[in-house]
Design a protein around this motif. Sequence first.
Motif, short mmCIF file in Angstrom:
data_model
loop_
_atom_site.label_atom_id
_atom_site.label_comp_id
_atom_site.label_asym_id
_atom_site.label_seq_id
_atom_site.Cartn_x
_atom_site.Cartn_y
_atom_site.Cartn_z
N THR A 477 129.35 -44.52 89.09
CA THR A 477 130.34 -45.58 89.29
C THR A 477 131.75 -45.13 88.95
OG1 THR A 477 129.90 -46.39 87.05
CG2 THR A 477 128.65 -47.38 88.87
N THR A 478 131.91 -43.98 88.31
CA THR A 478 133.23 -43.42 88.04
C THR A 478 133.27 -42.00 88.56
OG1 THR A 478 132.65 -42.55 85.85
CG2 THR A 478 133.43 -44.84 85.96
N VAL A 479 134.49 -41.48 88.71
CA VAL A 479 134.64 -40.12 89.21
C VAL A 479 134.00 -39.13 88.25
CG1 VAL A 479 136.30 -38.34 89.86
CG2 VAL A 479 136.73 -40.72 90.48
N LEU A 480 134.20 -39.32 86.95
CA LEU A 480 133.63 -38.41 85.95
C LEU A 480 132.10 -38.45 85.98
CD1 LEU A 480 133.81 -36.49 83.56
CD2 LEU A 480 134.12 -38.48 82.07
N ALA A 481 131.53 -39.66 85.97
CA ALA A 481 130.07 -39.77 85.96
C ALA A 481 129.46 -39.22 87.24
CB ALA A 481 129.67 -41.23 85.76
N ALA A 482 130.09 -39.49 88.38
CA ALA A 482 129.55 -39.01 89.65
C ALA A 482 129.62 -37.49 89.74
CB ALA A 482 130.31 -39.65 90.82
N ALA A 483 130.74 -36.92 89.33
CA ALA A 483 130.88 -35.46 89.37
C ALA A 483 129.88 -34.80 88.42
CB ALA A 483 132.31 -35.05 89.03
N THR A 484 129.67 -35.39 87.24
CA THR A 484 128.72 -34.83 86.29
C THR A 484 127.30 -34.85 86.86
OG1 THR A 484 130.09 -35.52 84.42
CG2 THR A 484 127.77 -35.07 83.98
N ALA A 485 126.91 -35.98 87.42
CA ALA A 485 125.56 -36.08 87.97
C ALA A 485 125.35 -35.12 89.14
CB ALA A 485 125.29 -37.52 88.42
N LYS A 486 126.35 -35.00 90.01
CA LYS A 486 126.18 -34.10 91.15
C LYS A 486 126.16 -32.65 90.70
CE LYS A 486 127.62 -33.23 95.86
NZ LYS A 486 128.47 -33.66 97.00
N ALA A 487 126.95 -32.28 89.69
CA ALA A 487 126.93 -30.90 89.20
C ALA A 487 125.56 -30.55 88.63
CB ALA A 487 128.02 -30.70 88.15
N GLU A 488 124.96 -31.46 87.89
CA GLU A 488 123.63 -31.19 87.34
C GLU A 488 122.60 -31.03 88.45
OE1 GLU A 488 123.04 -34.52 84.83
OE2 GLU A 488 124.17 -33.68 83.13
N ALA A 489 122.70 -31.89 89.47
CA ALA A 489 121.75 -31.78 90.58
C ALA A 489 121.94 -30.49 91.36
CB ALA A 489 121.90 -32.99 91.50
N ARG A 490 123.19 -30.09 91.58
CA ARG A 490 123.45 -28.84 92.29
C ARG A 490 122.94 -27.65 91.51
NH1 ARG A 490 129.45 -28.14 94.39
NH2 ARG A 490 128.59 -26.02 94.51
N ALA A 491 123.07 -27.68 90.18
CA ALA A 491 122.60 -26.55 89.38
C ALA A 491 121.10 -26.38 89.52
CB ALA A 491 122.98 -26.77 87.91
#
Length: 817
Positions: A477-491
């Motif tokens: 729901t926020t830019v920080l939370a979305a970027a964090t979740a996507k980075a973990e998934a990409r890793a």
Amino acid sequence: MTGPGPGPFLLGIRHHGPGSARAVRAALEQCRPAAVLVEGPPEADAVIGLAADEGMRPPVALLAHAVDDPGRAAFWPLAEFSPEWVAIRWALEQGVPVRFIDLPAAHTLAPGGDDGERLAPDPAGTAPGPDGPKAGAGTPGDAVPRLDPLAALAAAAGYDDPELWWEDAVEHRRSADGGDALVPFAALAEAMTELRTAFGEGDGPDGARDLVREAHMRLRIRDARREFGAGIAVVCGAWHVPALAAKRTVAADRQALKGLPKVKAAIGWVPWTHRRLSRHSGYGAGIDSPGWYGHLFHAPDRPLERWMTKAARLLRDEDFPVSSAHVIEAVRLAGSLAALRGRPLAGLTETTDAVRAVMCDGSDVPLALVQDRLVIGDVLGEVPETAPATPLQRDLSRLQRSLRLKPEAASREAEFDLRKDTDAARSRLLHRLRLLGVDWGEPVRSRAGTGTFRETWRLSWEPELAVKVAEASAWGTTVLAAATAKAEARAVGSAALADVTALAEHCLLAELPGALPAVMRVLADRAALDADVVHLAEALPALVRSVRYGDVRRRDTAALGKVAAGLAERIFVGFPAACAGLDADAAEAMRGHVDAVHQAVTLLAPETAPETAPETAPETAPETGAPSGLRHRWSGVLGVLAGRDGLPGGIRGRAARLLLDDGLLPDGRAARLMGLALSTGTEPAQAAAWIEGFLGSGGSGGMLLVHDERLLSLVDDWLTGVPPAAFTDVLPLLRRTFSAYDPGVRRTLGELVRHGGPAGGSVTRPGARPAAAPPLDPGRAAAVLPTLRLLLGLPDPSAPDPSAPGPATPTTPGAAR
């Protein structure tokens, strides 16, 4: 509130046509309908009231997307000169109900509902024509030819170009005071009836979909008549008017809609741009010249004179010599061209020809400015804050306001100083958005310097980024939370080690402390399992950059430093074996890896001061935490690569050059390595590869030859000794190496070789001064000394020292008294 006649009033229009927009406004004023129905998705009825908000500034678009698949989306663009927008604003200002009647977006976005999986550019059919078989310019890459009803009408009127006919017949026509505003719509409806009869109801690529849409429109019109009576106005593409006026049964229309695929859709307003309204953008919204049409719509009178004035002002702002006399002459020429071509008024073609001939002196270079800035334009619409939006979009809008980073349609460069909190926050936001696939900004090379505290971005907000934001909403729901979740998934999903290290670097740049531990765990696992030296070499540079430059952003990179040091140690062990048995292409790629690893090791383990005693030297580099002996071990690897026979010549030459640059080759060692590599027993192709590896490309290799006479002598001796039969094979390699040098460097080398001997022999032997170096001219050297002192801030030795006691001043008798 009803108008004259029984109704409903079917107002057939051309989407994004200023002439149609003016005609719709006049017709609504005359009819005063009880309700207004507009071609568009019915889901937008909930947000249609925002069109009257003061914060809503066209061009804007309705954006509908599938809730479960935000990437499946469609736009309905509207400009100030769009007839639909004019009708909506008129209804809201008059307090008249307004509804959308086109096929719901829930059907349009469903798989199989509108050509399947790709982003629909404009399912409402905003085409140059009146929304017929040519409706919609198609998606990018769509090469299906479409029928053009405008071409038939233009041909009947004696026009070769359907666009010119439409401008003359509709866009340039201004209704006379007191005339019947419905007459043009009746004439256009009659023409469309004839065209539909000629083309066929369901012919063309969009024929079947048009029949379904028209069935839904008729059902909505029936509902509106039951609610508001017969006095309603329908604003739709002129192609649909005959079908909406036809008598069809309710059962037949419902049968046409039976079994349509359906998804859950969400809809809202997003900003749009004039550039996206143009066909040149690839979205095919249907008009070549949105800026020109906007001018025609807003100009109260004398549109030609006002347009020429705009063009003159733009060219003057760009330092082109354009005066008021140019404006007068351009107006005259455009009018004359229109008269010669039999047109009622000068159109865009005549104005463009006049601007080119009079203001641009026949050149297309300044004319391109007029085309780009005026004919198309970079106008970016605005949407009020009260418009429905996803939580991620709201958080992004809040960050844009707080960081004073306003979205703009025009591309511009912005430079950030990472030592400043605001600029650092802007950089973090852009990096996070790039991680989410929202490429609002693109990093570019800074022209102001190479400091690690400076970043330069090229910013350009495109309307389709709203779709990317909607897609990214699935991550948070926020830019920080979305970027964090996507980075973990990409890793977790990354298979290559280099991808994980690049992701770790991105996490540091975007400041994602929540994602970095997960990325580091994956990175450690991948590094432990990957034994390929090439993969390790590809992964090391990004990891070292993160470690070395993390302090600029005040990040703790100790864990990254340990992983990087471990990767480097494994590379050292496997590098000599990995360089053996390579062909020419693989050897060239491996030489690039040698350079990359060398640069990474230099950053990871900086050279300690020579005066530091071994027993007092730190065990690890304080900047990165890497072992202090790491760089020494890499130098040993380079020594092995430089002296081992059987390795590709390019790799051996590059290793020798890197050791020479670091001052790790003893006196004469470089000359010996070169002598062995360029001896008569070495194959000429391998010798040329060694030269290319040693000298490299660009100005650095050439400057080495300019200043090191011994190396230049060795190269010259080898080259003159190449047998004529092998010289043809060696020449392309040498040309590739030396052609990359700067022209000044090549000229200096040529002078050195030309003056090397009385008969064109070899250049100066070691220990002798080259004949090309002229003796020092004291007079010329002294002439530049004052300027050098001024630049360096050094005192002038010829000036008197103010602190020294001056000479005794002669006095006259009696002066003491």
